[in-house]
Design a protein around this motif. Structure first.
Motif, PDB file in Angstrom:
ATOM      1  N   ALA A 115       0.859  -1.189   0.000  1.00  0.00           N
ATOM      2  CA  ALA A 115       0.000   0.000   0.000  1.00  0.00           C
ATOM      3  C   ALA A 115       0.887   1.226   0.000  1.00  0.00           C
ATOM      4  N   LEU A 116       0.294   2.361  -0.362  1.00  0.00           N
ATOM      5  CA  LEU A 116       1.045   3.613  -0.439  1.00  0.00           C
ATOM      6  C   LEU A 116       0.194   4.747   0.127  1.00  0.00           C
ATOM      7  N   ALA A 117       0.821   5.594   0.922  1.00  0.00           N
ATOM      8  CA  ALA A 117       0.223   6.836   1.394  1.00  0.00           C
ATOM      9  C   ALA A 117       1.140   7.972   0.962  1.00  0.00           C
ATOM     10  N   GLY A 118       0.649   9.208   1.031  1.00  0.00           N
ATOM     11  CA  GLY A 118       1.500  10.333   0.673  1.00  0.00           C
ATOM     12  C   GLY A 118       0.706  11.538   0.215  1.00  0.00           C
ATOM     13  N   ASP A 119       1.369  12.411  -0.539  1.00  0.00           N
ATOM     14  CA  ASP A 119       0.767  13.675  -0.973  1.00  0.00           C
ATOM     15  C   ASP A 119      -0.362  13.415  -1.971  1.00  0.00           C
ATOM     16  N   THR A 120      -1.519  14.041  -1.714  1.00  0.00           N
ATOM     17  CA  THR A 120      -2.672  13.874  -2.583  1.00  0.00           C
ATOM     18  C   THR A 120      -3.280  15.235  -2.926  1.00  0.00           C
ATOM     19  N   ASP A 121      -4.170  15.229  -3.918  1.00  0.00           N
ATOM     20  CA  ASP A 121      -4.925  16.430  -4.236  1.00  0.00           C
ATOM     21  C   ASP A 121      -6.005  16.642  -3.174  1.00  0.00           C
ATOM     22  N   PRO A 122      -6.726  17.784  -3.204  1.00  0.00           N
ATOM     23  CA  PRO A 122      -7.728  18.042  -2.166  1.00  0.00           C
ATOM     24  C   PRO A 122      -8.808  16.965  -2.050  1.00  0.00           C
ATOM     25  N   SER A 123      -9.098  16.264  -3.148  1.00  0.00           N
ATOM     26  CA  SER A 123     -10.107  15.210  -3.095  1.00  0.00           C
ATOM     27  C   SER A 123      -9.610  13.966  -2.377  1.00  0.00           C
ATOM     28  N   LYS A 125      -8.054  11.594  -3.790  1.00  0.00           N
ATOM     29  CA  LYS A 125      -8.169  10.451  -4.694  1.00  0.00           C
ATOM     30  C   LYS A 125      -6.967  10.266  -5.601  1.00  0.00           C
ATOM     31  N   ASN A 126      -6.110  11.280  -5.714  1.00  0.00           N
ATOM     32  CA  ASN A 126      -4.965  11.198  -6.623  1.00  0.00           C
ATOM     33  C   ASN A 126      -3.692  11.590  -5.893  1.00  0.00           C
ATOM     34  N   PHE A 127      -2.628  10.836  -6.135  1.00  0.00           N
ATOM     35  CA  PHE A 127      -1.316  11.248  -5.666  1.00  0.00           C
ATOM     36  C   PHE A 127      -0.831  12.420  -6.515  1.00  0.00           C
ATOM     37  N   VAL A 128      -0.048  13.312  -5.910  1.00  0.00           N
ATOM     38  CA  VAL A 128       0.438  14.487  -6.640  1.00  0.00           C
ATOM     39  C   VAL A 128       1.890  14.766  -6.286  1.00  0.00           C
ATOM     40  N   ILE A 129       2.565  15.452  -7.213  1.00  0.00           N
ATOM     41  CA  ILE A 129       3.818  16.138  -6.927  1.00  0.00           C
ATOM     42  C   ILE A 129       3.541  17.623  -7.133  1.00  0.00           C
ATOM     43  N   THR A 130       4.250  18.478  -6.421  1.00  0.00           N
ATOM     44  CA  THR A 130       3.904  19.896  -6.407  1.00  0.00           C
ATOM     45  C   THR A 130       5.090  20.746  -6.824  1.00  0.00           C
ATOM     46  N   GLY A 131       4.819  21.755  -7.672  1.00  0.00           N
ATOM     47  CA  GLY A 131       5.857  22.667  -8.141  1.00  0.00           C
ATOM     48  C   GLY A 131       5.237  23.947  -8.652  1.00  0.00           C
ATOM     49  N   PRO A 132       5.889  24.607  -9.626  1.00  0.00           N
ATOM     50  CA  PRO A 132       5.418  25.907 -10.107  1.00  0.00           C
ATOM     51  C   PRO A 132       3.985  25.920 -10.617  1.00  0.00           C
ATOM     52  N   SER A 133       3.496  24.801 -11.168  1.00  0.00           N
ATOM     53  CA  SER A 133       2.113  24.738 -11.638  1.00  0.00           C
ATOM     54  C   SER A 133       1.143  24.343 -10.545  1.00  0.00           C
ATOM     55  N   PRO A 137      -1.122  15.745 -10.775  1.00  0.00           N
ATOM     56  CA  PRO A 137      -1.469  14.344 -10.495  1.00  0.00           C
ATOM     57  C   PRO A 137      -0.485  13.389 -11.157  1.00  0.00           C
ATOM     58  N   VAL A 138      -0.165  12.311 -10.436  1.00  0.00           N
ATOM     59  CA  VAL A 138       0.738  11.292 -10.967  1.00  0.00           C
ATOM     60  C   VAL A 138       0.103   9.920 -10.787  1.00  0.00           C
ATOM     61  N   ASP A 139       0.364   9.033 -11.746  1.00  0.00           N
ATOM     62  CA  ASP A 139      -0.014   7.624 -11.636  1.00  0.00           C
ATOM     63  C   ASP A 139       1.176   6.860 -11.071  1.00  0.00           C
ATOM     64  N   ILE A 140       0.926   6.021 -10.047  1.00  0.00           N
ATOM     65  CA  ILE A 140       1.988   5.250  -9.409  1.00  0.00           C
ATOM     66  C   ILE A 140       1.601   3.774  -9.451  1.00  0.00           C
ATOM     67  N   TRP A 141       2.461   2.963 -10.038  1.00  0.00           N
ATOM     68  CA  TRP A 141       2.197   1.533 -10.210  1.00  0.00           C
ATOM     69  C   TRP A 141       3.241   0.710  -9.476  1.00  0.00           C
ATOM     70  N   GLN A 180       0.304  12.438 -14.964  1.00  0.00           N
ATOM     71  CA  GLN A 180      -0.864  12.157 -15.799  1.00  0.00           C
ATOM     72  C   GLN A 180      -0.895  13.023 -17.042  1.00  0.00           C
ATOM     73  N   SER A 181      -0.252  14.197 -17.002  1.00  0.00           N
ATOM     74  CA  SER A 181      -0.171  15.075 -18.164  1.00  0.00           C
ATOM     75  C   SER A 181       1.245  15.603 -18.284  1.00  0.00           C
ATOM     76  N   GLY A 182       1.730  15.680 -19.530  1.00  0.00           N
ATOM     77  CA  GLY A 182       3.062  16.228 -19.738  1.00  0.00           C
ATOM     78  C   GLY A 182       3.080  17.740 -19.868  1.00  0.00           C
ATOM     79  N   GLN A 183       1.905  18.372 -19.853  1.00  0.00           N
ATOM     80  CA  GLN A 183       1.820  19.809 -20.066  1.00  0.00           C
ATOM     81  C   GLN A 183       1.687  20.530 -18.725  1.00  0.00           C
ATOM     82  N   PHE A 184       2.805  20.887 -18.143  1.00  0.00           N
ATOM     83  CA  PHE A 184       2.790  21.718 -16.940  1.00  0.00           C
ATOM     84  C   PHE A 184       4.062  22.546 -16.918  1.00  0.00           C
ATOM     85  N   ALA A 185       4.027  23.638 -16.180  1.00  0.00           N
ATOM     86  CA  ALA A 185       5.094  24.636 -16.232  1.00  0.00           C
ATOM     87  C   ALA A 185       6.437  24.035 -15.867  1.00  0.00           C
ATOM     88  N   ALA A 186       7.478  24.589 -16.490  1.00  0.00           N
ATOM     89  CA  ALA A 186       8.833  24.127 -16.202  1.00  0.00           C
ATOM     90  C   ALA A 186       9.190  24.434 -14.749  1.00  0.00           C
TER      91      ALA A 186
END
Length: 367
Positions: A115-123, A125-133, A137-141, A180-186
């Protein structure tokens, strides 16, 4: 039960004799004692567990479980779009009557879940990494390499059971993390996660190894923390440029064309123009001979602010423009830049050759 007998012995004298029967009630209760799950602190992650010994008849969780090679900080390989972290797991068991206090590996295989716990979005339901954008959301397998079976981690959700290995053998596995998306700020994005592992006995049929009532199991406690860092480079693309054919009829030459500059998250950019035949100036060179003709370049945006700027050969502009948010500028229908070329008629006098040419290279640098 209570019984009373009355006996009369002449006249008015009588005695009352009470006989009490004592009833004993024995209540038989079936008391079930929950089995203990032992803890592993991952003291010996990369061995077969043989060095773990205990002075009592209690099995050892540190002999039963080991998670080897899961780095505390992981990041993608150079040029990769996803993180792949290879590591291994030991999941086995040694009973009190077996080898838990001897220098031997635990002999019996034990199935396990992760199992995995960690940083999520406000819902949540999704794991996230956080930066300038902000949060991305990230998919973790999780992948169990011996069979290729996979499980997508969701916050605090437990996987299906995976087979352990006898005699303390290490089992190869991997964690794969993909935005989940490649389009986010550098910029740099990061997140914190916590990996858990729970054992079950081999005949345990339920997927909930965490709370399984089992006489032979251990849990990884505390969960193993690891950090994720992703450096998102700015994505840049120039498209829509075409060859320019110039015709001199003794007047000033003016020519222009539109083109597209895409940048990640529509980030600002600056331009540099290099002339194949120029040196601090833009030069057309005669196809026959060495005669040259100097030309001028100017660039500006079609979408405000326009910021018309004269280009200097070999140097980036100090002026910046806003990039388009879509590659190819919406299939070329929304090209956002204009390039203007000018040659005054005075420079076209006394030319010896009939044809002149140059190769112009435009370079984009994102802010």
């Amino acid at each position: 039960m209570l019984r009373t007998d009355h006996h009369y012995a002449g006249g008015k004298n009588h005695s009352l004799v009470l006989i009490a029967l004592l009833l004993l009630l024995s209540l038989c209760t079936d008391q079930t004692h929950a089995q203990q799950a032992y803890s592993s602190t991952n003291r010996f992650p990369c061995t077969d567990g043989a060095e773990v010994t205990t002075p009592s008849d209690e099995p050892s969780g540190d002999k039963a479980i080991g998670v080897c090679g899961l780095d505390q900080f992981i990041e993608p390989a150079d040029g990769a779009s996803e993180i792949v972290e290879d590591f291994s797991i030991r999941s086995c068991w040694a009973w009190w009557g077996g080898n838990q206090w001897t220098a031997a590996p635990c002999a019996d295989a034990r199935s396990f879940t992760v199992a995995l716990a960690g940083d999520t979005d406000p819902s949540g339901k999704n794991f996230v990494i956080t930066g300038p954008s902000g949060p991305v959301p990230v998919d973790i397998w999780f992948r169990y390499k011996p069979s290729g079976a996979e499980f997508q981690f969701l916050p605090n959700a437990q996987s299906q059971a995976f087979p352990g290995a006898a005699n303390g053998q290490q089992i190869p596995v991997e964690i794969r993390i993909t935005p989940q998306s490649g389009q986010f700020a550098a910029g740099e994005y990061s997140g914190n996660f916590y990996f858990s592992l729970y054992q079950c006995e081999g005949n345990w049929q339920e997927p909930d190894c965490h709370s399984a009532d089992s006489g032979g199991k251990a849990n990884l406690e505390p969960a193993l923390p690891f950090g994720v860092t992703v450096s998102q480079p700015a994505q840049i693309r120039i498209s829509g440029l075409e060859d320019m054919h110039l015709l001199s009829v003794g007047e000033d030459i003016q020519a222009s064309q539109t083109f597209c500059v895409f940048t990640t998250d529509a980030a600002d950019f600056r331009l540099k123009a290099d002339s194949l035949h120029g040196n601090a100036s833009f030069q057309l060179k005669g196809i026959s001979g060495d005669q040259t003709v100097e030309y001028d370049l100017r660039a500006w945006a079609l979408i405000g602010p326009r910021r018309r700027t004269n280009l200097e050969e070999g140097s980036f502009t100090t002026t910046t423009w806003r990039g388009h948010a879509q590659q190819e500028c919406n299939s070329g229908s929304e090209e956002n830049m204009l390039l203007e070329l000018t040659i005054p008629a005075s420079r076209l006098q006394n030319l010896q050759a009939h044809s002149y040419q140059d190769t112009l290279t435009l370079t984009v640098e994102a802010e």
